[in-house]
Write an enzyme that holds these catalytic residues in place. Sequence first.
Site, PDB file in Angstrom:
ATOM      1  N   TYR A 345       0.973  -1.190   0.138  1.00 18.20           N
ATOM      2  CA  TYR A 345      -0.139   0.060   0.104  1.00 18.20           C
ATOM      3  C   TYR A 345       0.899   1.304  -0.106  1.00 18.20           C
ATOM      4  O   TYR A 345       1.810   1.360   0.699  1.00 18.20           O
ATOM      5  CB  TYR A 345      -0.991  -0.042   1.052  1.00 18.20           C
ATOM      6  CG  TYR A 345      -1.870   1.136   1.355  1.00 18.20           C
ATOM      7  CD1 TYR A 345      -2.416   1.949   0.289  1.00 18.20           C
ATOM      8  CD2 TYR A 345      -2.318   1.429   2.448  1.00 18.20           C
ATOM      9  CE1 TYR A 345      -2.988   2.831   0.499  1.00 18.20           C
ATOM     10  CE2 TYR A 345      -3.352   2.602   3.023  1.00 18.20           C
ATOM     11  CZ  TYR A 345      -3.613   3.292   1.620  1.00 18.20           C
ATOM     12  OH  TYR A 345      -4.318   4.382   1.946  1.00 18.20           O
ATOM     13  N   CYS A 346       0.438   2.280  -0.711  1.00 15.48           N
ATOM     14  CA  CYS A 346       1.309   3.262  -0.996  1.00 15.48           C
ATOM     15  C   CYS A 346       2.943   3.112  -1.236  1.00 15.48           C
ATOM     16  O   CYS A 346       3.233   2.492  -1.755  1.00 15.48           O
ATOM     17  CB  CYS A 346       1.037   4.135   0.211  1.00 15.48           C
ATOM     18  SG  CYS A 346       1.828   6.260   0.276  1.00 15.48           S
ATOM     19  N   LEU A 347       3.641   3.622  -0.358  1.00 12.48           N
ATOM     20  CA  LEU A 347       5.040   3.552  -0.391  1.00 12.48           C
ATOM     21  C   LEU A 347       5.437   2.180  -0.243  1.00 12.48           C
ATOM     22  O   LEU A 347       6.556   1.696  -0.743  1.00 12.48           O
ATOM     23  CB  LEU A 347       5.741   4.441   0.757  1.00 12.48           C
ATOM     24  CG  LEU A 347       7.233   4.471   0.576  1.00 12.48           C
ATOM     25  CD1 LEU A 347       8.022   4.713  -0.563  1.00 12.48           C
ATOM     26  CD2 LEU A 347       7.585   5.594   1.640  1.00 12.48           C
TER      27      LEU A 347
END
Length: 611
Positions: A345-347
């Site tokens: 998720y995300c980074l």
Amino acid sequence: MNVVQILPRSEQPAPVLDSAVDVVPSVPRAEPAGEEPAVKQALEPYPIDRTFHAILARFTGGLSPAALLLAWLDWSCHLAVAPQRRMEIANNAIRDSARLLDAAAHTTSPEQKPWSVIRPEGRDRRFKDSQWEVAHFNILAQAFLLGERWWHDATTGVRGVSRANEAIVEFSVRQLLDMLAPSNFAMTNPKVLEKAFQSGGENFVFGWQNWCGDLMRTLAAARPTASEQFVVGKTMAASPGKVVYRNELIELIQYQPTTAQVRPEPVLIVPAWIMKYYILDLSPKNSLVRYLTEQGFTVFAISWRNPGARDRDVAFDDYRKQGVMAALDAIGPIVPSRKIHALGYCLGGTLLSIAAAAMARDGDDRLGTITLLAAQTDFTEAGELTLFINESQVAFLEDMMWQRGYLDTAQMAAAFALLRSNDLIWSRLSHDYLMGEASSPSDLMAWNADATRLPYRMHSEYLRKLFLDNDLAEGRYQVEDKSISLSDIHTPMFVVGTLADHVAPWRSVHKIHYQVDADLTFLLTSGGHNAGVVAPPDEPGHSYQVMTKAADAPYVGPDEWLKLAPHAEGSWWPEWARWLIAKSGELCDPPPIGNGDIDSLPDAPGDYVRT
């Protein structure tokens, strides 16, 4: 050709140098992470300059004054030598002023309709209340909207201005105008005035109390009042489980099964370390972890430790080695000989893609599928967040982090708030302080306030290698001194973008279509970076589009994809669960919780999440 020998400025005897070889000053080697920050600072170049920049950053909120000045200089110089563009801007102002004056002159006419000159955009909630249609307030709102449009026209479209500098100028003007909106002041906000007359001014008393309470919590570095109702381990991050592995950087949580039998392939969640991991395990009603266990999956999740000054030299690759790879190594003995469904998720998704590319290069085939949620692998169009990422700004951030050894939570939270200032800053001012109404607490608000720090070296490498240089997308990123390529990934992928994402714009996320050589299912869901991902099936208002591209199928661009992908109402979670089940084996007995002696390790959510 004459070769000039440059001697070092030192009182020590100068070494004998080969005049044909350039002299490059050596870079001091990194010391162990346990060293005191003061020792590290002494080894850095230009300590006085960096200290000055760190002090200056406290007054600028982490923004580089030089970056802003250069952007404004670029815009103003090019505008100064563009007489036709200036004339066009002036004509627009004269025309809009004439239309507004005409509307103001006929405010009492029954034929005059509200918003006759300009109407707010559908997503602009500042003037959505019916009180703004009262004649005088409507004229005031239209005058402000015309001013906004004029400044947007004036700061964009000037020939010769670099795209990055144009965006910075337009963004900074927009921030100033957002602050000056008539909805932010009691005497120009009809809704506030109506509330004041109805309550006898009581709303201002309550607003003052709300402001004082927020100020006291800010000075005491305390969490918002919403956090008192949402407690980690009780009402949030409450899915039952056990920490089954721990190192200096992560705790690996294994969640207890909620079904009699499970799929043989486990799911590993790799969250971003910018915020706490339990965004995917909020309240039981909107926990993705709980949803997965109810679908018959064995779920593991990484919980990152919140770094401090002693972690200043933790590198970006340490998060890969001690995070993703260490978690995979720990899962192996618990669920032996099984492929692993990895979710980033995300980074955390960016990190997972790097790990997957390195694994593919080295012949490591432990991943059965890869799921990326709002994660970018190409940063050339990374949205308004790139306004804070240029050479001047990164150097300024590095100096600010250099003094402490980490990026504090305040600077990061301020940057994200500025991206949505109307929603996150000024609407709250009107609601909490002018209307005197307390914001309704939510688990997402409590999680958002539970921020984390970022190590100096890691964040510097992340900004430079990924944002500034875009090494991952352009094939220059190295893992263990060897280049990696996303095109080596052949594992089936499920990639999610969110329609209103300010952090990872979905068109940027979509670029992975031409980077990997794999069957790829791309899903675009309604909502933003967080609310779009946290979309439980029982929650109304969600919708999505989804389409699968085979590895050897032609590339479809984002605009074409938007037209071709079929629409569906509801949460994207069931769609992803069906995809996972199709990639999994037949149901079997659940694996054991942990491997070996884990009695000394805590139950979920562990210790690291509380730091």
